[in-house]
Design a protein around this motif. Sequence first.
Motif, short mmCIF file in Angstrom:
data_model
loop_
_atom_site.label_atom_id
_atom_site.label_comp_id
_atom_site.label_asym_id
_atom_site.label_seq_id
_atom_site.Cartn_x
_atom_site.Cartn_y
_atom_site.Cartn_z
N GLU A 7 0.81 -1.21 0.00
CA GLU A 7 0.00 0.00 0.00
C GLU A 7 0.85 1.26 0.00
OE1 GLU A 7 -2.58 -0.26 3.36
OE2 GLU A 7 -3.41 -2.17 2.72
N LEU A 8 2.12 1.15 0.35
CA LEU A 8 3.02 2.29 0.42
C LEU A 8 3.80 2.42 -0.88
CD1 LEU A 8 4.40 1.60 4.00
CD2 LEU A 8 2.69 3.30 3.36
N ASP A 9 4.12 3.65 -1.24
CA ASP A 9 4.89 3.92 -2.46
C ASP A 9 6.34 4.17 -2.08
OD1 ASP A 9 6.00 4.73 -4.85
OD2 ASP A 9 4.69 6.46 -5.11
N LEU A 17 5.38 10.37 1.56
CA LEU A 17 5.44 9.13 2.35
C LEU A 17 4.69 9.28 3.67
CD1 LEU A 17 6.62 6.26 2.72
CD2 LEU A 17 8.63 7.34 3.72
N PHE A 18 4.83 10.46 4.28
CA PHE A 18 4.18 10.70 5.57
C PHE A 18 2.85 11.45 5.44
CE2 PHE A 18 8.71 10.29 6.83
CZ PHE A 18 8.57 9.19 7.65
N GLY A 19 2.42 11.68 4.20
CA GLY A 19 1.15 12.36 3.98
C GLY A 19 1.18 13.82 4.41
N LEU A 20 2.32 14.47 4.24
CA LEU A 20 2.47 15.87 4.64
C LEU A 20 2.73 16.74 3.43
CD1 LEU A 20 4.89 15.30 7.67
CD2 LEU A 20 2.46 15.83 7.79
N ASP A 27 4.61 20.07 10.34
CA ASP A 27 3.88 19.80 11.58
C ASP A 27 4.58 18.63 12.27
OD1 ASP A 27 2.15 19.01 13.59
OD2 ASP A 27 0.36 19.08 12.33
N SER A 28 5.39 18.94 13.27
CA SER A 28 6.19 17.91 13.95
C SER A 28 5.35 16.81 14.58
CB SER A 28 7.09 18.54 15.02
OG SER A 28 8.02 19.39 14.42
N LEU A 29 4.22 17.19 15.15
CA LEU A 29 3.36 16.18 15.78
C LEU A 29 2.81 15.21 14.75
CD1 LEU A 29 1.45 18.35 18.42
CD2 LEU A 29 3.39 16.80 18.79
N SER A 30 2.37 15.74 13.60
CA SER A 30 1.86 14.87 12.54
C SER A 30 2.97 13.99 11.98
CB SER A 30 1.25 15.70 11.42
OG SER A 30 0.10 16.36 11.86
N PHE A 35 5.14 8.71 11.39
CA PHE A 35 6.33 7.87 11.46
C PHE A 35 6.04 6.63 12.30
CE2 PHE A 35 10.11 6.75 14.04
CZ PHE A 35 10.88 6.20 13.03
N ARG A 36 5.46 6.83 13.47
CA ARG A 36 5.14 5.68 14.33
C ARG A 36 4.16 4.72 13.65
NH1 ARG A 36 5.11 9.85 17.96
NH2 ARG A 36 2.84 9.87 18.09
N GLU A 37 3.17 5.27 12.98
CA GLU A 37 2.18 4.44 12.29
C GLU A 37 2.83 3.60 11.19
OE1 GLU A 37 -0.67 7.25 10.85
OE2 GLU A 37 -1.64 7.50 12.81
N ILE A 38 3.61 4.25 10.36
CA ILE A 38 4.23 3.53 9.23
C ILE A 38 5.29 2.56 9.74
CG2 ILE A 38 5.62 3.79 7.14
CD1 ILE A 38 4.17 6.48 6.70
N GLN A 39 6.06 3.00 10.72
CA GLN A 39 7.11 2.12 11.27
C GLN A 39 6.49 0.87 11.87
OE1 GLN A 39 9.85 1.58 10.44
NE2 GLN A 39 11.42 2.54 11.67
N ALA A 40 5.33 1.02 12.49
CA ALA A 40 4.64 -0.15 13.07
C ALA A 40 4.22 -1.13 11.96
CB ALA A 40 3.42 0.29 13.87
N ARG A 41 3.89 -0.61 10.79
CA ARG A 41 3.47 -1.46 9.67
C ARG A 41 4.64 -2.17 9.00
NH1 ARG A 41 -0.05 2.28 5.90
NH2 ARG A 41 0.16 0.49 4.52
N VAL A 42 5.80 -1.51 8.95
CA VAL A 42 6.91 -2.05 8.15
C VAL A 42 8.04 -2.65 9.00
CG1 VAL A 42 6.45 -0.41 6.31
CG2 VAL A 42 8.22 0.13 7.99
N HIS A 43 7.95 -2.52 10.30
CA HIS A 43 9.07 -2.96 11.15
C HIS A 43 9.39 -4.44 10.93
CE1 HIS A 43 11.57 -3.64 14.66
NE2 HIS A 43 11.75 -2.34 14.66
N PRO A 44 10.67 -4.76 10.80
CA PRO A 44 11.09 -6.15 10.55
C PRO A 44 10.57 -7.17 11.57
CG PRO A 44 12.92 -4.67 10.17
CD PRO A 44 11.81 -3.84 10.75
#
Length: 182
Positions: A7-9, A17-20, A27-30, A35-44
Amino acid sequence: MVSALDELDFNADHFALFGLPPLFRVDSLSLDKRFREIQARVHPDRFAHAGESERRVSLQWATRVNEAYQTLKNPLARAQYLLELAGRRADTESNTSMPPEFLMEQMEWREAVAEAREAQEYGELEQLHYRVRQRMSKRYEQLAELLDDQHDYALAADRVRRLMFLEKLLAEIDDGMAALEA
């Protein structure tokens, strides 16, 4: 599992990549949240029981996401990246010419740092740190205007080069303070 990766390009720019939006005023919070959301999906670790190919792709994605995040999190790296997206470069390696008054100012700063270190004046180093931080803050505000509002990439590239000097100076001050604390 791989469908989450599909689903990611992989070739998207860091902002996409981060939808910004591609802006210096990120926006640092976004950014942190995405980052946390995507990292959770792709983490080894999520692919520990998957096939070799899936584990390799996961590792590539984790590396890609980390690199993009580090670039966007750091204001100087983010500015350089925005210049690249605009087809410009700061030419930090090849364009080292600076106005004489800027170079003189840099020499004065460095002399003050050297003198404070030699005299072991921690308080003076703290003052220098504060003054350089203030100068950098103003320069980053100018950079935001140049990149986001005016789209003046030539002047922005010059400001990036100047900020690189200030970042290095700040690191020297921090090193001096750390040496006196030891």
